[in-house]
Design an enzyme around this catalytic site. Structure first.
Site, PDB file in Angstrom:
ATOM      1  N   GLU A   1     -15.689 -12.238   2.594  1.00 40.12           N
ATOM      2  CA  GLU A   1     -14.487 -11.911   1.827  1.00 40.12           C
ATOM      3  C   GLU A   1     -13.755 -13.178   1.403  1.00 40.12           C
ATOM      4  O   GLU A   1     -13.291 -13.293   0.259  1.00 40.12           O
ATOM      5  CB  GLU A   1     -13.555 -11.030   2.657  1.00 40.12           C
ATOM      6  CG  GLU A   1     -12.270 -10.651   1.925  1.00 40.12           C
ATOM      7  CD  GLU A   1     -11.288  -9.894   2.797  1.00 40.12           C
ATOM      8  OE1 GLU A   1     -10.729  -8.892   2.327  1.00 40.12           O
ATOM      9  OE2 GLU A   1     -11.065 -10.308   3.952  1.00 40.12           O
TER      10      GLU A   1
ATOM     11  N   SER B   1      -7.099   1.492  -2.940  1.00 38.67           N
ATOM     12  CA  SER B   1      -5.882   0.718  -3.193  1.00 38.67           C
ATOM     13  C   SER B   1      -6.272  -0.654  -3.727  1.00 38.67           C
ATOM     14  O   SER B   1      -7.293  -1.224  -3.332  1.00 38.67           O
ATOM     15  CB  SER B   1      -5.091   0.570  -1.891  1.00 38.67           C
ATOM     16  OG  SER B   1      -4.127  -0.450  -2.012  1.00 38.67           O
TER      17      SER B   1
ATOM     18  N   CYS C   1      -8.502  -2.593   3.337  1.00 40.39           N
ATOM     19  CA  CYS C   1      -8.374  -3.758   4.221  1.00 40.39           C
ATOM     20  C   CYS C   1      -9.715  -4.274   4.728  1.00 40.39           C
ATOM     21  O   CYS C   1      -9.823  -5.424   5.133  1.00 40.39           O
ATOM     22  CB  CYS C   1      -7.497  -3.407   5.429  1.00 40.39           C
ATOM     23  SG  CYS C   1      -5.816  -3.031   4.975  1.00 40.39           S
TER      24      CYS C   1
ATOM     25  N   GLU D   1       2.175   1.695  -3.435  1.00 38.99           N
ATOM     26  CA  GLU D   1       1.152   2.244  -4.325  1.00 38.99           C
ATOM     27  C   GLU D   1       0.961   3.734  -4.070  1.00 38.99           C
ATOM     28  O   GLU D   1       0.803   4.520  -5.017  1.00 38.99           O
ATOM     29  CB  GLU D   1      -0.164   1.496  -4.113  1.00 38.99           C
ATOM     30  CG  GLU D   1      -1.249   1.870  -5.095  1.00 38.99           C
ATOM     31  CD  GLU D   1      -2.512   1.026  -4.957  1.00 38.99           C
ATOM     32  OE1 GLU D   1      -3.469   1.299  -5.702  1.00 38.99           O
ATOM     33  OE2 GLU D   1      -2.541   0.106  -4.114  1.00 38.99           O
TER      34      GLU D   1
ATOM     35  N   GLU E   1       0.828  -1.212   0.000  1.00 32.56           N
ATOM     36  CA  GLU E   1       0.000   0.000   0.000  1.00 32.56           C
ATOM     37  C   GLU E   1       0.863   1.262   0.000  1.00 32.56           C
ATOM     38  O   GLU E   1       0.549   2.244  -0.680  1.00 32.56           O
ATOM     39  CB  GLU E   1      -0.936  -0.008   1.204  1.00 32.56           C
ATOM     40  CG  GLU E   1      -2.180   0.835   1.000  1.00 32.56           C
ATOM     41  CD  GLU E   1      -3.307   0.413   1.923  1.00 32.56           C
ATOM     42  OE1 GLU E   1      -3.280   0.825   3.102  1.00 32.56           O
ATOM     43  OE2 GLU E   1      -4.195  -0.328   1.483  1.00 32.56           O
TER      44      GLU E   1
ATOM     45  N   GLU F   1     -12.658 -13.880  -6.795  1.00 34.80           N
ATOM     46  CA  GLU F   1     -11.459 -13.207  -7.318  1.00 34.80           C
ATOM     47  C   GLU F   1     -10.321 -13.166  -6.305  1.00 34.80           C
ATOM     48  O   GLU F   1      -9.185 -12.810  -6.652  1.00 34.80           O
ATOM     49  CB  GLU F   1     -11.794 -11.786  -7.784  1.00 34.80           C
ATOM     50  CG  GLU F   1     -12.078 -10.787  -6.675  1.00 34.80           C
ATOM     51  CD  GLU F   1     -13.526 -10.769  -6.210  1.00 34.80           C
ATOM     52  OE1 GLU F   1     -13.925  -9.805  -5.545  1.00 34.80           O
ATOM     53  OE2 GLU F   1     -14.250 -11.735  -6.517  1.00 34.80           O
TER      54      GLU F   1
ATOM     55  N   CYS G   1     -11.525  -2.450  13.752  1.00 35.45           N
ATOM     56  CA  CYS G   1     -11.642  -3.885  14.056  1.00 35.45           C
ATOM     57  C   CYS G   1     -11.867  -4.158  15.541  1.00 35.45           C
ATOM     58  O   CYS G   1     -12.406  -5.210  15.900  1.00 35.45           O
ATOM     59  CB  CYS G   1     -10.400  -4.621  13.578  1.00 35.45           C
ATOM     60  SG  CYS G   1     -10.157  -4.538  11.791  1.00 35.45           S
TER      61      CYS G   1
ATOM     62  N   LYS H   1     -15.439 -10.748   7.033  1.00 34.48           N
ATOM     63  CA  LYS H   1     -14.277 -11.524   6.598  1.00 34.48           C
ATOM     64  C   LYS H   1     -14.692 -12.904   6.089  1.00 34.48           C
ATOM     65  O   LYS H   1     -14.007 -13.505   5.274  1.00 34.48           O
ATOM     66  CB  LYS H   1     -13.280 -11.668   7.747  1.00 34.48           C
ATOM     67  CG  LYS H   1     -12.528 -10.387   8.100  1.00 34.48           C
ATOM     68  CD  LYS H   1     -11.580  -9.989   6.992  1.00 34.48           C
ATOM     69  CE  LYS H   1     -10.819  -8.711   7.319  1.00 34.48           C
ATOM     70  NZ  LYS H   1      -9.951  -8.280   6.200  1.00 34.48           N
TER      71      LYS H   1
END
Length: 578
Positions: free
Chosen positions: A365, A323, A303, A286, A283, A370, A507, A362
């Site tokens: 996710e 990102s 994230c 980037e 990150e 992908e 979190c 999560k």
């Protein structure tokens, strides 16, 4: 200030205070089920629907609800009269009469506010017999399981979804026995605009909305001798899981966690803090690339999977700014199924990757196609903090008495930067520590960016990086994320880098964490503990982690390079908002 009397106690309260608030000031407890308040995030749920907080106001013929009735000058209130107590008991029995009686196998058993109140009021039989609602259970989602038959129509989940998160998935439908809180047209959750953030789960007082439980499937994999079990532990777990075993919020349990996971039968225990450092490397690279080559700004951290799904559905025209980095969870999964598999000689198909995460999103996710590779999932199962707590209890492990264990070291060492990923503002602070040194070529003297910390819903700061002033924006809670993104579009905000987390506090307040019941001090204790871990770490910058250096040298090549892109980055897609 207004004068009033509660149970013969004289007091003064601020104008606009409710009876419930006034009673708390003098230590008088009035039971509630639907009321919910978290001042720092500026929301309150008080539909007065449960009718459990009934009190008597002298001079009035009828009882009133303490949670919504405001104090007036000279008001005399009785909370402990036979009339008030009996009304509460009748209303509770009416709720119980329409409630399933499967408490022993309910996911919220011993964590259920309805159950606790029934015990406190001494309910031993239900006087009211008759029909019950017969709603269809919704198991369509990988993250969240809904049993509307356990709903007491408190509307807490609706408030969280609509007012706090502004997702707009849940709403009240129909009346009487047909009344239900559900997505529009009673759609399955998986077909709705739900982000799976789990904040509805975090506030539900009963078992009507819970996380999808993966513990049985994980136990089955542990018992399979042909499988090699790898587990990773997210940063915020170590400062929250102790609460499930009677420990104080914010007590650091890193070593005990490692030992407990080994006792459960996991072959390898990794720290997600390591892959958080890996995320920083990508990150920050980037960010530097965008700054130096005048590319699309601002950069948004990626994230949080609930936040990613939120922007895909609500702001598809802005998908060029997040990102492209995968989350630390998915980066670890990718590295385990490639780098770790090669290093150990264990075929990737025989490795079962399990994550312990603070977040219900999560789970969804991990199932995104992908984010897998070679026709297999990089992360096979996701356990919430609460699920892991149940597994530890099942094995009869004395968690507080455990010895301190160590993470496996092939991908176990981490910096303090990786640790602070677990709280709002931590991701962007960790990335700036690295990006600053790469942009200036000079060692960063000021490690801690206090201006990026706190629990304010939207906050901004300017961080000096050499001659440049990096404008940073931070939002936690999806409602705040919406306000921030709308502000970017209309020109109110002008940022170079933005961090967004879906849950209040990041979190530490995730939908899979131990229930904090709206207590802000719990979140603050968890947050302070993460910053303390960072402060005490010998290595506090991701790019100085020797294991990070090694994995790039031996396997990934340069940060933000071709191989790193293939394994650690992803693409987003516009999704229909329903």
């Amino acid at each position: 200030m207004i004068n009033c009397v509660i149970n013969d106690k004289k007091l003064q309260v601020k104008e606009g205070s409710t009876i419930l608030e006034a009673a708390k000031e003098v230590g008088i407890e009035i039971p509630t089920l639907c009321h919910m308040k978290l001042p720092n995030f500026n929301y309150e749920n008080m539909p007065s629907s449960c009718r459990i907080c009934m009190v008597e106001v002298i001079g009035r013929p009828k009882l009133c609800t303490a949670c919504s009735e405001e104090i007036t000058e000279g008001m005399v209130i009785k909370t402990d009269t036979v009339k008030a107590v009996e009304a509460r008991r009748i209303n509770l029995e009416l709720l119980l009469s329409n409630h399933p009686k499967d408490c022993l196998v309910c996911p919220k058993n011993l964590n259920c506010e309805l159950q606790a109140l029934a015990e406190k009021m001494g309910i031993r039989e239900i006087a009211y017999k008759g029909d019950k609602a017969g709603h269809k259970v919704d198991s369509s989602s990988d993250s969240i399981y809904r049993n509307p038959n356990k709903c007491i129509m408190c509307r807490r989940c609706e408030t969280m979804c609509n007012e706090v998160q502004t997702v707009g998935t849940l709403g009240g439908l129909n009346r009487g026995f047909d009344a239900i809180v559900s997505p529009a047209f009673n759609l399955p959750l998986a077909d709705s605009s739900c982000t799976f953030c789990g904040q509805c789960v975090a506030v539900c007082p009963t078992g009507a909305i819970v996380e999808v439980d993966a513990t049985a499937r994980v136990f089955k994999e542990i018992k399979n001798p042909r499988k090699h079990l790898v587990v990773q532990v997210a940063p915020s777990i170590r400062v929250a899981i102790g609460e499930l075993f009677g420990m104080e919020p914010g007590q650091v349990t890193t070593g005990k966690l490692v030992t407990a996971l080994r006792k459960l039968g996991f072959d390898t225990v990794f720290d997600t803090d390591f892959s958080a450092d890996l995320t920083v490397m990508e990150e920050a690279s980037e960010l530097v690339d965008r700054i130096q080559n005048d590319k699309t700004m601002p950069i948004l951290t990626s994230c949080c999977p609930a936040w990613v799904r939120f922007i895909e559905m609500n702001y598809p025209d802005m998908l060029d700014i997040p990102s492209s980095c995968k989350s630390p969870q998915m980066m670890m999964g990718s590295m385990v199924k490639t780098y770790y598999a090669e290093k150990t000689g264990i075929p990737a198909k025989d490795i079962v990757m399990v994550s312990v995460m603070p977040c219900t999103a999560k789970k969804a996710e991990a199932d995104r196609a992908e984010l897998g590779s070679n026709d297999m999932k990089d992360v096979d199962y996701v356990l919430s903090t609460r699920e892991l707590g149940r597994m530890i209890n099942l094995y009869g492990i004395d968690f507080e008495g455990l010895e301190e264990g160590e993470f496996d070291q092939i991908m176990g060492e981490s910096s303090g930067a990786g640790t602070i990923f677990g709280t709002t503002g931590g991701v962007i602070e960790a990335a700036i520590r690295t990006a600053s040194e790469w942009l200036t070529g000079e060692e960063l003297e000021k490690i801690e960016f206090q201006e990026l910390r706190g629990l304010k819903g939207i906050r901004s700061a300017e961080v000096a990086i050499g001659d440049m002033h990096l404008r940073v924006g931070i939002a936690h809670g999806l409602g705040n994320a919406r306000r921030l993104l709308d502000g970017i579009k209309d020109g109110t905000y002008n940022f170079d880098a933005i961090e967004i987390m879906a849950c209040p506090g990041g979190c530490i307040g995730g939908g899979g964490q131990p229930y904090h019941h709206g207590k802000e001090e719990v979140l603050l204790k968890r947050q302070r503990a993460l910053y303390e871990i960072d402060k005490n770490k010998e290595i506090r910058k991701a790019h100085e982690n020797p294991m990070i250096k090694k994995i790039y040298k031996d396997y990934l090549g340069r940060p933000y390079g071709e191989r790193a892109h293939n394994l650690l980055h992803t693409k987003y897609q516009a999704r229909e908002k329903i």
